[in-house]
Design a protein around this motif. Structure first.
Motif, PDB file in Angstrom:
ATOM      1  N   PRO A  25       0.829  -1.208   0.000  1.00 26.59           N
ATOM      2  CA  PRO A  25       0.000   0.000   0.000  1.00 26.59           C
ATOM      3  C   PRO A  25       0.865   1.261   0.000  1.00 26.59           C
ATOM      4  CG  PRO A  25       0.002  -1.036   2.174  1.00 26.59           C
ATOM      5  CD  PRO A  25       0.724  -1.977   1.265  1.00 26.59           C
ATOM      6  N   LEU A  26       0.384   2.290  -0.688  1.00 22.63           N
ATOM      7  CA  LEU A  26       1.125   3.555  -0.697  1.00 22.63           C
ATOM      8  C   LEU A  26       1.056   4.254   0.647  1.00 22.63           C
ATOM      9  CD1 LEU A  26       0.305   5.246  -4.142  1.00 22.63           C
ATOM     10  CD2 LEU A  26       2.327   3.939  -3.486  1.00 22.63           C
ATOM     11  N   TRP A  27      -0.059   4.114   1.316  1.00 17.23           N
ATOM     12  CA  TRP A  27      -0.294   4.869   2.546  1.00 17.23           C
ATOM     13  C   TRP A  27      -0.805   3.941   3.634  1.00 17.23           C
ATOM     14  CZ3 TRP A  27       1.338   9.719   1.559  1.00 17.23           C
ATOM     15  CH2 TRP A  27       1.258  10.183   0.243  1.00 17.23           C
ATOM     16  N   GLU A  28      -0.468   4.243   4.877  1.00 15.08           N
ATOM     17  CA  GLU A  28      -1.051   3.543   6.009  1.00 15.08           C
ATOM     18  C   GLU A  28      -2.382   4.199   6.360  1.00 15.08           C
ATOM     19  OE1 GLU A  28       1.525   3.242   9.341  1.00 15.08           O
ATOM     20  OE2 GLU A  28       3.183   2.333   8.224  1.00 15.08           O
ATOM     21  N   GLY A  29      -3.387   3.378   6.615  1.00 11.86           N
ATOM     22  CA  GLY A  29      -4.689   3.937   6.963  1.00 11.86           C
ATOM     23  C   GLY A  29      -5.342   4.631   5.780  1.00 11.86           C
ATOM     24  N   THR A  30      -6.172   5.625   6.082  1.00  8.92           N
ATOM     25  CA  THR A  30      -6.856   6.374   5.027  1.00  8.92           C
ATOM     26  C   THR A  30      -5.858   7.267   4.305  1.00  8.92           C
ATOM     27  OG1 THR A  30      -8.892   6.402   6.332  1.00  8.92           O
ATOM     28  CG2 THR A  30      -8.734   7.966   4.499  1.00  8.92           C
ATOM     29  N   PRO A  31      -5.753   7.183   2.982  1.00 15.13           N
ATOM     30  CA  PRO A  31      -4.794   8.015   2.251  1.00 15.13           C
ATOM     31  C   PRO A  31      -5.114   9.503   2.395  1.00 15.13           C
ATOM     32  CG  PRO A  31      -5.594   6.208   0.889  1.00 15.13           C
ATOM     33  CD  PRO A  31      -6.470   6.256   2.100  1.00 15.13           C
ATOM     34  N   PRO A  32      -4.104  10.364   2.229  1.00 13.74           N
ATOM     35  CA  PRO A  32      -4.341  11.805   2.290  1.00 13.74           C
ATOM     36  C   PRO A  32      -5.359  12.250   1.234  1.00 13.74           C
ATOM     37  CG  PRO A  32      -1.977  11.309   2.226  1.00 13.74           C
ATOM     38  CD  PRO A  32      -2.697  10.027   1.958  1.00 13.74           C
ATOM     39  N   LEU A  33      -6.068  13.321   1.544  1.00 11.08           N
ATOM     40  CA  LEU A  33      -7.063  13.920   0.648  1.00 11.08           C
ATOM     41  C   LEU A  33      -8.197  12.950   0.311  1.00 11.08           C
ATOM     42  CD1 LEU A  33      -4.781  15.929  -1.829  1.00 11.08           C
ATOM     43  CD2 LEU A  33      -5.732  16.648   0.366  1.00 11.08           C
ATOM     44  N   GLN A  34      -8.530  12.103   1.289  1.00 10.15           N
ATOM     45  CA  GLN A  34      -9.607  11.139   1.072  1.00 10.15           C
ATOM     46  C   GLN A  34     -10.426  11.001   2.348  1.00 10.15           C
ATOM     47  OE1 GLN A  34      -8.569   7.569  -1.128  1.00 10.15           O
ATOM     48  NE2 GLN A  34      -9.885   6.312   0.150  1.00 10.15           N
ATOM     49  N   LYS A  35     -11.727  10.926   2.188  1.00  6.12           N
ATOM     50  CA  LYS A  35     -12.607  10.698   3.328  1.00  6.12           C
ATOM     51  C   LYS A  35     -13.145   9.278   3.276  1.00  6.12           C
ATOM     52  CE  LYS A  35     -16.270  13.017   0.720  1.00  6.12           C
ATOM     53  NZ  LYS A  35     -17.171  14.190   0.655  1.00  6.12           N
ATOM     54  N   GLU A  36     -13.435   8.745   4.443  1.00  3.53           N
ATOM     55  CA  GLU A  36     -13.942   7.381   4.531  1.00  3.53           C
ATOM     56  C   GLU A  36     -15.360   7.319   3.966  1.00  3.53           C
ATOM     57  OE1 GLU A  36     -12.763   4.520   5.251  1.00  3.53           O
ATOM     58  OE2 GLU A  36     -10.762   5.112   5.911  1.00  3.53           O
ATOM     59  N   MET A  37     -15.528   6.477   2.955  1.00  3.32           N
ATOM     60  CA  MET A  37     -16.845   6.237   2.362  1.00  3.32           C
ATOM     61  C   MET A  37     -16.930   4.758   2.018  1.00  3.32           C
ATOM     62  SD  MET A  37     -17.373   9.540  -0.182  1.00  3.32           S
ATOM     63  CE  MET A  37     -19.066   9.085  -0.547  1.00  3.32           C
ATOM     64  N   ASP A  38     -18.132   4.289   1.927  1.00  2.00           N
ATOM     65  CA  ASP A  38     -18.333   2.870   1.607  1.00  2.00           C
ATOM     66  C   ASP A  38     -18.304   2.681   0.086  1.00  2.00           C
ATOM     67  OD1 ASP A  38     -18.784   0.189   1.919  1.00  2.00           O
ATOM     68  OD2 ASP A  38     -20.965   0.399   2.046  1.00  2.00           O
TER      69      ASP A  38
END
Length: 304
Positions: free
Chosen positions: A25-38
Motif C-alpha cells: 500500500p502507498l499509505w497507512e490507513g486512510t490516504p491523504p485527501l480522502q474521506k472514509e466512504m463505503d
C-alpha cells in the motif's frame, strides 16, 4: 520419497515466483485527501483489465533475478483517461517484460480524480505518484535497486501523470508527513508513451482534462497542468514515443514537450511512427511500432 522431493521442489519454486512480485500500500490507513466512504474498487477483465474507483492505492513490485539485475527500476503509470487504469495492458505486462531485461518494474495503482471520496481530486494522482517513487527509494537496498537509477513510465493519461511528476516532483500540499516524505520524488529519467501533455484545448485529450480538472477549470490550473509549460533544466531526461495517426491524443502533445525539453537543454529522444494509432502498448500486430521497445532499451542503456 521421490514424490515428496518433487513436491518440495515445486513448493520452493512457487515460493520464489511469489517472492518476485508483491503488493505494497502507498499509505497507512486512510490516504491523504480522502474521506472514509463505503466505496468499492471495481475491476473488469474484458481483454484488458480495467480498474476503476481505486480507494487503496498500491504499488505492485516485480523484481528481476539478482543474476541479471541492472539496478535500474521503472515506476509505471497505466493510462485510462484518469477514469480507469488499463492495469495489465499498460502496467503489469510491461513490468514483467522489464524484468526479463534485468530492470525492476513497479506498477502504480493510483487513485483516480473522479472518485467521490476525494477531497481535492486534482492533487491526488500527483500525490500518489510522488509517494510511489519515494517508496521505491526507501526499499532500494532491499530490492537490489540503485536509488539514483529510478525512472518512470507513463501511457496516455498515465503519461500526463508521469510528465506532471517530472515537472512538479517537489510540489507539496499541507498534510501530515513522515520519514518517507524526506526522500526525493524526482525521477532519474522519464518514458512517455503516447502521452497526454497539454491541456490547451487545441491539442488536449478532453476526457483526461475533464476528469482531472472538472468541466470548466480555472485558467491557472490549465496552465499548471499543461506540462510543456513547466519544463526547466531540472526536468529528467525523457524518451517520447507517439504515432502520427493517433486520433485520441494528438502527436503535438509529444512534440510540444520535446521542444520544451530541448529549449531547456534537457536530453530527450522523440520517436514518431507513421502508424500505430493510440493505445498500442507493446505494438504487437501494428508493424510500424512493433520495434519501439528495442529503441527504448538502447536509450536506457546509454543513459548517463
Amino acid at each position: 520419497m521421490k514424490r515428496i522431493g518433487a513436491l518440495l521442489v515445486i513448493l520452493f519454486l512457487t515460493k520464489m515466483a511469489f517472492a518476485q512480485n508483491h503488493i505494497i500500500p502507498l499509505w497507512e490507513g486512510t490516504p491523504p485527501l480522502q474521506k472514509e466512504m463505503d466505496l468499492k474498487e471495481e475491476a473488469v477483465q474484458e481483454g484488458i483489465l480495467r480498474i476503476s474507483n481505486v480507494q487503496k492505492p498500491t504499488i505492485e513490485v516485480y523484481l528481476p533475478t539478482k543474476q541479471i539485475a541492472t539496478g535500474e527500476a521503472i515506476v509505471i503509470f497505466p493510462g485510462g483517461g484518469y477514469g480507469i487504469l488499463a492495469y495489465d495492458w499498460e502496467g503489469t505486462d510491461f513490468a514483467k517484460w522489464l524484468n526479463s531485461q534485468g530492470i525492476a518494474g513497479i506498477v502504480v495503482k493510483y487513485r483516480l480524480p473522479i472518485s467521490k471520496s476525494l477531497t481535492d481530486p486534482k492533487e491526488v494522482p500527483l500525490l500518489d505518484s510522488q509517494r510511489a517513487i519515494r517508496l521505491v527509494r526507501q526499499h532500494a537496498s532491499e530490492w537490489n535497486i540503485n536509488p539514483d537509477r529510478v525512472g518512470i513510465m507513463g501511457f496516455s493519461a498515465g503519461g500526463h501523470l508521469a510528465s506532471t511528476l517530472s515537472t512538479q516532483y517537489d510540489h507539496s500540499i499541507d498534510r501530515d508527513q513522515d520519514s518517507i516524505d524526506q526522500l526525493s520524488a524526482r525521477p532519474d529519467f522519464s518514458i512517455l508513451v503516447y502521452p497526454v501533455i497539454t491541456f490547451n484545448d487545441r491539442f488536449t485529450h478532453g476526457g483526461s482534462k475533464k476528469n482531472l480538472l472538472g468541466e470548466s477549470p480555472d485558467p491557472e490550473l490549465v496552465k499548471r497542468f499543461s506540462n510543456e509549460l513547466n519544463v526547466n533544466e531540472n526536468t529528467p531526461p525523457t524518451f517520447l514515443v507517439h504515432a502520427q495517426d493517433d486520433q485520441a491524443v494528438p502527436l503535438e502533445n509529444s512534440t510540444l514537450y520535446y521542444q520544451a525539453l530541448h529549449a531547456n537543454q534537457v536530453k530527450a529522444s522523440l520517436h514518431i511512427y507513421p502508424t500505430g494509432g493510440h493505445g498500442f502498448a507493446f505494438g504487437m500486430g501494428r508493424v510500424a511500432v512493433e520495434s519501439w521497445r528495442d529503441t527504448l532499451l538502447d536509450w536506457i542503456k546509454n543513459l548517463e
